[in-house]
Design an enzyme around this catalytic site. Structure first.
Site, PDB file in Angstrom:
ATOM      1  CB  THR A 250     -35.768 102.916  64.537  1.00 20.19           C
ATOM      2  OG1 THR A 250     -37.046 103.431  64.129  1.00 20.19           O
ATOM      3  CG2 THR A 250     -35.538 103.222  66.012  1.00 20.19           C
TER       4      THR A 250
ATOM      5  CG  HIS B 197     -37.139  87.701  47.368  1.00 15.22           C
ATOM      6  ND1 HIS B 197     -36.977  86.766  48.378  1.00 15.22           N
ATOM      7  CD2 HIS B 197     -36.380  87.262  46.331  1.00 15.22           C
ATOM      8  CE1 HIS B 197     -36.161  85.807  47.956  1.00 15.22           C
ATOM      9  NE2 HIS B 197     -35.782  86.098  46.726  1.00 15.22           N
TER      10      HIS B 197
ATOM     11  CG  ASP C  75     -36.057 111.913  61.847  1.00 17.35           C
ATOM     12  OD1 ASP C  75     -34.928 111.386  61.688  1.00 17.35           O
ATOM     13  OD2 ASP C  75     -36.880 111.473  62.676  1.00 17.35           O
TER      14      ASP C  75
ATOM     15  CG  HIS D 129     -40.057  87.093  44.256  1.00 13.59           C
ATOM     16  ND1 HIS D 129     -40.299  86.613  45.527  1.00 13.59           N
ATOM     17  CD2 HIS D 129     -39.004  86.387  43.770  1.00 13.59           C
ATOM     18  CE1 HIS D 129     -39.397  85.673  45.818  1.00 13.59           C
ATOM     19  NE2 HIS D 129     -38.617  85.521  44.766  1.00 13.59           N
TER      20      HIS D 129
ATOM     21  CB  CYS E 108     -36.276 108.363  61.056  1.00 14.42           C
ATOM     22  SG  CYS E 108     -36.981 106.713  61.245  1.00 14.42           S
TER      23      CYS E 108
END
Length: 305
Positions: free
Chosen positions: A66, A97, A7, A132, A64
């Site tokens: 954050t 992982h 964005d 994992h 974006c």
């Protein structure tokens, strides 16, 4: 092939990553945006996530402000494991992982040079497999069961749902002491020691408890906060945010209406975890244009793959 998207808040990071891919002659497809003019992150996240989930790209990179909102949206697409990453350690561990297939970064959190470095680590680090593989398979199980899950519409009960694996156990206990001090009711879903356990079943229990309205919010901790957030986000109605700093703890409440806070015991200390918890629990959702963006996440959930 790498699928790219951003964005306005992540535009500059995306462009920096694009230049890196061109320099390394790595093919990519850019789903936009093409400027810093404000747009909603949900549709871009969905396009990139579906492109990766359909096998048209090996991995994706989303940016974006954050990295959180766009990661929540991407994780609603079955087959996607979108990881919010802010440092080298997490970029490596989420590949080793979690077998993460989409890297999510925040343009208001890291700079362009860091974004390129994290991209290189993400694209060159293999999945370890072993135990994992079992944990990643459980995430797929949550996805399959999500189609039969319907969250109630009534108002959420007061209280906090807590959960952690061995890597997040100490953070969870620190948060628990804080809640007791503040006389905030909680329910602890474990783990009860630092003995190794799988994070996904705990994430599912906490996420369903919150989604069913039995707790107002949840707090989940693992080694990085990433694996446990991916698993939680597979439950409809959940917006689980990986948070490493005060700014993101505040913004994910204001802009994403996040209802589960995810933290990493190998990334932050106990004092920081308590401070982020307080910010998360006391910050309101802003609504407005953000309500539309949160609603779009629900639309992605309803579509499936």
């Amino acid at each position: 092939m790498i699928a790219l998207g951003a964005d306005h808040g992540g535009y500059r990071l995306k462009e920096a990553v694009k230049r890196y891919l061109e320099e390394k002659q790595i093919p990519y497809r850019d789903f936009g945006t093409d400027s810093e003019e404000s747009i909603d992150y949900g549709p871009v996240a969905e396009q990139v996530a579906r492109f990766v989930a359909e096998g048209k790209a090996q991995r994706g990179i989303l940016c974006c402000g954050t990295g959180i909102g766009i990661s929540i949206a991407a994780n609603k697409v079955p087959g996607i494991r979108a990881a919010v990453v802010t440092n080298d350690f997490c970029a490596e561990m989420t590949r080793r992982h979690n077998d993460a297939n989409i890297l999510c970064m925040g343009g208001r959190v890291i700079d362009e040079e860091t974004a390129v470095r994290l991209t290189e680590i993400f694209l060159t680090t293999p999945f370890e497999g072993g135990r994992h593989t079992r944990r990643v398979a459980y995430i797929h199980k949550i996805e399959e069961e999500a189609v039969h899950f319907a969250a109630p519409k009534e108002e959420a009960a007061a209280g906090i749902a807590l959960g952690a694996d061995h890597g997040g156990y100490r953070l969870k206990e620190a948060v628990k002491r804080y809640l007791e001090e503040k006389q905030i009711p909680y329910r602890d879903f474990g783990a009860n020691s630092e003995e190794s356990v799988d994070y996904a079943p705990i994430a599912e229990q906490v996420a369903r408890f919150v989604a069913e309205g039995k707790a107002e919010r949840g707090i989940l901790c693992c080694g990085t906060g990433i694996g446990i957030s991916i698993a939680a986000n597979k439950v409809p109605g959940i917006r689980a945010a990986v948070v490493t700093n005060d700014f993101c703890a505040e913004m994910t409440r204001r802009h994403n209406d996040a209802n589960i806070l995810c933290m990493g015991g190998r990334v932050i200390d106990e004092e920081t975890a308590v401070r982020l918890t307080e910010i998360f629990l006391t910050t309101p959702f802003e609504g407005g244009r953000h309500a539309r963006r949160v609603a779009y996440i629900g639309q992605i959930e309803s579509k499936g793959l």
